[in-house]
Scaffold this motif. Sequence first.
Motif, PDB file in Angstrom:
ATOM      1  N   THR A 157       2.878   1.022  -6.341  1.00  0.00           N
ATOM      2  CA  THR A 157       3.099   2.458  -6.149  1.00  0.00           C
ATOM      3  C   THR A 157       1.800   3.220  -5.928  1.00  0.00           C
ATOM      4  O   THR A 157       1.817   4.446  -5.811  1.00  0.00           O
ATOM      5  N   ALA A 158       0.693   2.500  -5.858  1.00  0.00           N
ATOM      6  CA  ALA A 158      -0.616   3.096  -5.577  1.00  0.00           C
ATOM      7  C   ALA A 158      -1.410   2.082  -4.761  1.00  0.00           C
ATOM      8  O   ALA A 158      -1.168   0.878  -4.865  1.00  0.00           O
ATOM      9  N   PRO A 159      -2.354   2.550  -3.965  1.00  0.00           N
ATOM     10  CA  PRO A 159      -3.144   1.614  -3.159  1.00  0.00           C
ATOM     11  C   PRO A 159      -4.047   0.741  -4.025  1.00  0.00           C
ATOM     12  O   PRO A 159      -4.344   1.085  -5.169  1.00  0.00           O
ATOM     13  N   PRO A 160      -4.502  -0.377  -3.477  1.00  0.00           N
ATOM     14  CA  PRO A 160      -5.402  -1.234  -4.244  1.00  0.00           C
ATOM     15  C   PRO A 160      -6.735  -0.536  -4.513  1.00  0.00           C
ATOM     16  O   PRO A 160      -7.169   0.307  -3.733  1.00  0.00           O
ATOM     17  N   VAL A 161      -7.346  -0.919  -5.626  1.00  0.00           N
ATOM     18  CA  VAL A 161      -8.650  -0.355  -5.982  1.00  0.00           C
ATOM     19  C   VAL A 161      -9.792  -1.162  -5.379  1.00  0.00           C
ATOM     20  O   VAL A 161     -10.902  -0.655  -5.255  1.00  0.00           O
ATOM     21  N   SER A 162      -9.519  -2.409  -5.000  1.00  0.00           N
ATOM     22  CA  SER A 162     -10.501  -3.223  -4.290  1.00  0.00           C
ATOM     23  C   SER A 162      -9.786  -4.353  -3.555  1.00  0.00           C
ATOM     24  O   SER A 162      -8.623  -4.651  -3.844  1.00  0.00           O
ATOM     25  N   ARG A 163     -10.530  -4.952  -2.597  1.00  0.00           N
ATOM     26  CA  ARG A 163      -9.964  -6.035  -1.790  1.00  0.00           C
ATOM     27  C   ARG A 163     -11.058  -7.058  -1.540  1.00  0.00           C
ATOM     28  O   ARG A 163     -12.170  -6.694  -1.154  1.00  0.00           O
ATOM     29  N   SER A 164     -10.758  -8.320  -1.777  1.00  0.00           N
ATOM     30  CA  SER A 164     -11.804  -9.345  -1.662  1.00  0.00           C
ATOM     31  C   SER A 164     -11.248 -10.677  -1.169  1.00  0.00           C
ATOM     32  O   SER A 164     -10.037 -10.891  -1.157  1.00  0.00           O
ATOM     33  N   ILE A 165     -12.176 -11.540  -0.801  1.00  0.00           N
ATOM     34  CA  ILE A 165     -11.866 -12.941  -0.534  1.00  0.00           C
ATOM     35  C   ILE A 165     -12.612 -13.730  -1.594  1.00  0.00           C
ATOM     36  O   ILE A 165     -13.820 -13.557  -1.777  1.00  0.00           O
ATOM     37  N   CYS A 166     -11.884 -14.600  -2.293  1.00  0.00           N
ATOM     38  CA  CYS A 166     -12.490 -15.408  -3.346  1.00  0.00           C
ATOM     39  C   CYS A 166     -12.636 -16.849  -2.875  1.00  0.00           C
ATOM     40  O   CYS A 166     -11.700 -17.432  -2.330  1.00  0.00           O
ATOM     41  N   HIS A 167     -13.822 -17.404  -3.123  1.00  0.00           N
ATOM     42  CA  HIS A 167     -14.122 -18.784  -2.757  1.00  0.00           C
ATOM     43  C   HIS A 167     -14.207 -19.703  -3.975  1.00  0.00           C
ATOM     44  O   HIS A 167     -14.621 -20.857  -3.836  1.00  0.00           O
ATOM     45  N   CYS A 168     -13.827 -19.230  -5.159  1.00  0.00           N
ATOM     46  CA  CYS A 168     -14.014 -20.052  -6.363  1.00  0.00           C
ATOM     47  C   CYS A 168     -13.118 -21.293  -6.334  1.00  0.00           C
ATOM     48  O   CYS A 168     -12.084 -21.325  -5.679  1.00  0.00           O
ATOM     49  N   ARG A 169     -13.548 -22.293  -7.072  1.00  0.00           N
ATOM     50  CA  ARG A 169     -12.823 -23.565  -7.103  1.00  0.00           C
ATOM     51  C   ARG A 169     -11.400 -23.410  -7.622  1.00  0.00           C
ATOM     52  O   ARG A 169     -10.484 -24.034  -7.110  1.00  0.00           O
ATOM     53  N   SER A 170     -11.202 -22.602  -8.655  1.00  0.00           N
ATOM     54  CA  SER A 170      -9.852 -22.493  -9.219  1.00  0.00           C
ATOM     55  C   SER A 170      -8.896 -21.783  -8.267  1.00  0.00           C
ATOM     56  O   SER A 170      -7.727 -22.171  -8.166  1.00  0.00           O
ATOM     57  N   CYS A 171      -9.357 -20.779  -7.529  1.00  0.00           N
ATOM     58  CA  CYS A 171      -8.487 -20.135  -6.531  1.00  0.00           C
ATOM     59  C   CYS A 171      -8.144 -21.114  -5.416  1.00  0.00           C
ATOM     60  O   CYS A 171      -7.011 -21.162  -4.938  1.00  0.00           O
ATOM     61  N   ARG A 172      -9.139 -21.902  -5.012  1.00  0.00           N
ATOM     62  CA  ARG A 172      -8.876 -22.903  -3.968  1.00  0.00           C
ATOM     63  C   ARG A 172      -7.836 -23.908  -4.434  1.00  0.00           C
ATOM     64  O   ARG A 172      -6.903 -24.242  -3.707  1.00  0.00           O
TER      65      ARG A 172
END
Length: 134
Positions: free
Chosen positions: A19-34
């Motif tokens: 109901t509100a826009p995002p406060v930030s936007r990123s691309i994550c390269h960490c091992r656990s996200c992968r």
Amino acid sequence: MGLNIEGGCLCGAVRYRATAPPVSRSICHCRSCRRASGAPSVAWSTFHVNSIVFLSGMPVRYRSSTHVVRTFCGNCGTQLSYRHDDDVGSIDITTATLDAPEEFPPTKEIWIEHKLPWERTNEAMRHYPRTSTS
């Protein structure tokens, strides 16, 4: 960016609305996200936790590390969110699960020190060796 931002999993069992826009936007390269996504990096849109409402279905929770809870659809396996115990006021939503992900381009790349050597960075974005807050 509209006030009712919606998205969901691949099979449609879990749907959510911001109901509100995002406060930030990123691309994550960490091992656990992968590992959690099976992809070389993951785009995240960070929202205030109280602006996310699940409209249908409830994601399954998985504690992927001591301080992190990820959620996914229990039916199709789509990764939906990330929450860190040290930041109870925010929730990261996988940008690609938004109905209009093109409206929420990332502005930074994080965990560059974990980036796979064959993946390119976007030189137009800010880059951080780890998190952008550390």
